[in-house]
Write an enzyme that holds these catalytic residues in place. Structure first.
Site, short mmCIF file in Angstrom:
data_model
loop_
_atom_site.label_atom_id
_atom_site.label_comp_id
_atom_site.label_asym_id
_atom_site.label_seq_id
_atom_site.Cartn_x
_atom_site.Cartn_y
_atom_site.Cartn_z
N GLU A 36 39.13 7.72 45.33
CA GLU A 36 38.25 6.82 46.10
C GLU A 36 37.78 5.67 45.22
OE1 GLU A 36 35.02 8.96 47.85
OE2 GLU A 36 36.31 9.86 49.37
N TYR A 80 42.86 12.56 44.20
CA TYR A 80 41.79 11.78 44.84
C TYR A 80 41.49 10.54 44.01
CZ TYR A 80 39.72 13.55 49.10
OH TYR A 80 39.49 13.84 50.41
N ASP A 88 48.09 -10.56 62.79
CA ASP A 88 48.60 -9.19 62.61
C ASP A 88 50.12 -9.30 62.62
OD1 ASP A 88 49.56 -6.62 62.95
OD2 ASP A 88 48.02 -6.02 64.38
N LYS A 124 57.55 -0.98 59.43
CA LYS A 124 58.43 -1.51 60.49
C LYS A 124 59.54 -2.31 59.81
CE LYS A 124 54.87 -1.31 64.08
NZ LYS A 124 53.52 -1.23 63.50
N THR A 137 51.38 -3.44 59.07
CA THR A 137 51.85 -2.11 58.71
C THR A 137 52.93 -2.31 57.65
OG1 THR A 137 53.53 -2.15 60.43
CG2 THR A 137 51.45 -1.06 60.98
N ARG A 167 54.84 4.83 56.23
CA ARG A 167 53.75 4.52 57.18
C ARG A 167 52.51 4.18 56.40
NH1 ARG A 167 54.72 5.20 62.24
NH2 ARG A 167 56.90 5.77 62.42
N1 DSN Z 1 53.47 1.12 66.57
C1 DSN Z 1 53.29 0.01 67.41
C2 DSN Z 1 54.57 -0.37 68.06
O1 DSN Z 1 55.35 0.49 68.43
O2 DSN Z 1 54.78 -1.54 68.21
C3 DSN Z 1 52.24 0.30 68.37
O3 DSN Z 1 51.09 0.76 67.69
#
Ligand code: DSN
Length: 426
Positions: A49, A47, A192, A221, A218, A227
């Protein structure tokens, strides 16, 4: 080997599915063995925080080292003053931005889901569409952002925050124009970059840094990490405490506002195993091989889109400038759901997707979305993209059981030469 047979068997089956299939979901990728190892490490036991050097739990000296490394690598790659690497993923990262910059009921504008936008950019069933006054913008008939139309709408609506970014937009953004539009009504401009993060890190497409007030992403990707999520901004952080500067331009306070929104505003303890895996992925993204990888994603997407168009697939906006394409299936007389299901039978994974001005619903829309990041990680190049396009065309043209089974076996054979890290012994 995991002792729990039930879970072990399911993981093995999923590994086989990944290995023997062709992953074309634009938001998915395969992480390296090093990223996997960091993710599966004992760091999950801890932990922590709070922020580096300001934790609410003892024993965090090594966690602080890891988080500092992740933050410094991200700062170096993207050229920003401040990075928070604690968001659990992209949606919590976006929510933290709302919490940092807005009050409930404030007006926000984001791209409509049907036109490629994300749920957290103010879609009506999402918390961001319910707790904020969300006005959505659309693309033109050609599937391209119409900046004049957007400017007119922004000037009329006067939002406090303008989001750009999408889950299914195959073109690049004019960040300079977008920030001018947002700032003309004193709105925050948030980019984003969840989908394009790896391409931006490798500098193969333009970056919003220097234009956007805040950047969210994110890490799993095109960046090819675990993730997770990150929020980046510029500002005048007065390390180590970053106090709010009373009475200052709110943009000067962005680092503090963002950090406080993530913790304690929205989240508890960061996922330290994920932070370590993000640091490893960022380290990989700093290598020249990653630039080659990112360039190849673009080349593969170009080739795949050209071949699909040769097979008379109708691509929204007539092609792609990034890692993904959006296919309108109306001329093929099938829906997105039918196409997704048919392709799954041959081991090709795509996702059904709405297209601009879709008259069908997201559960059974008119299109599919296709992306090249995962297959590029497996080492596929343009000549493989030609074969992939052929598989797709043959399967959708003749979805008889016999034909699909024949293609499934061909796909399985085809994948044998293209390994996936961490899946060697199936
Ligand atoms: N994960 C995103 C995508 O597939 O583009 C959607 O949240």
């Amino acid at each position: 080997m995991i002792e729990d047979k039930e879970i072990y068997n399911s993981i093995q089956s999923e590994a086989r599915r990944q290995k023997e299939g062709l992953e074309l979901i634009a938001s998915e990728n395969y992480v390296s063995s090093d990223v996997l190892e960091a993710l599966g490490s004992i760091l999950t036991n801890k932990y922590s925080e709070g922020m580096v050097n300001k934790r609410y739990y003892g024993g965090n000296q090594f966690i602080d080292e890891i988080e500092t490394t992740a933050v410094n690598r991200a700062k170096q790659i993207f050229g920003v003053d401040h990075v928070n690497v604690q968001p659990y993923s992209g949606s919590p990262a976006n929510l933290a931005v709302y919490f940092a910059l807005l009050n409930p009921g404030d007006k926000v504008m984001g791209l409509n889901l049907y036109f490629g936008g994300h749920l957290t950019h103010g879609w009506k069933v999402n918390i961001t569409g319910k707790y904020f006054n969300s006005v959505q913008y659309e693309t033109g008939r050609d599937g391209l952002l119409d900046y004049d139309m957007l400017e007119k709408q922004v000037k009329e609506e006067k939002p406090k925050l303008l989001f750009c970014g999408a889950t299914a937009y195959p073109r690049l953004y004019d960040y300079k124009r977008l920030v001018e539009i947002a700032h003309s009504v004193d709105a925050y401009f948030v980019a984003d970059i969840a989908h394009e993060c790896g391409l931006i890190a490798a500098k193969v497409i333009p970056s919003p840094v220097g234009f956007a007030d805040v950047i969210t992403t994110t890490t799993h990707k095109t960046l090819r990490g675990p993730r997770g999520g990150m929020i980046m901004c510029n500002g005048n952080p007065s390390e180590p405490l970053r106090p709010l500067v009373e009475g200052a331009d709110p943009r000067r306070n962005l680092p503090t506002l963002i950090d406080r929104a993530v913790f304690p505003g929205l989240q508890g303890g960061p996922h330290n195993n994920t932070t370590a895996a993000i640091a490893v992925a960022l380290g990989e993204a700093m290598k020249p091989e990653f630039v080659e990888y990112a360039n190849q994603i673009l080349k593969n997407a170009k080739k795949l889109s050209e071949k699909l168009m040769e097979y008379d697939f109708n691509l929204i906006s007539g092609g792609t400038d990034n890692h993904l394409m959006l296919v309108d299936l109306a001329n093929k007389n099938i829906t997105g759901k039918q196409a997704e299901e048919t392709l799954e039978k041959v081991g090709i994974t795509v996702n059904k997707n709405t297209i601009p001005f879709d008259e069908r619903k997201p559960w059974d829309p008119s299109g599919i979305r296709i992306g090249t990041p995962a297959l590029t990680t497996r080492g596929m190049k343009e000549k493989e993209m030609e074969i992939v396009a052929q598989f797709i065309d043959r399967a959708l043209k003749n979805p008889s059981d016999d034909n699909l089974e024949k293609i499934r076996l061909e796909v399985k054979e085809f994948t044998k030469d293209f390994p996936i890290p961490g899946i060697d012994n199936i």
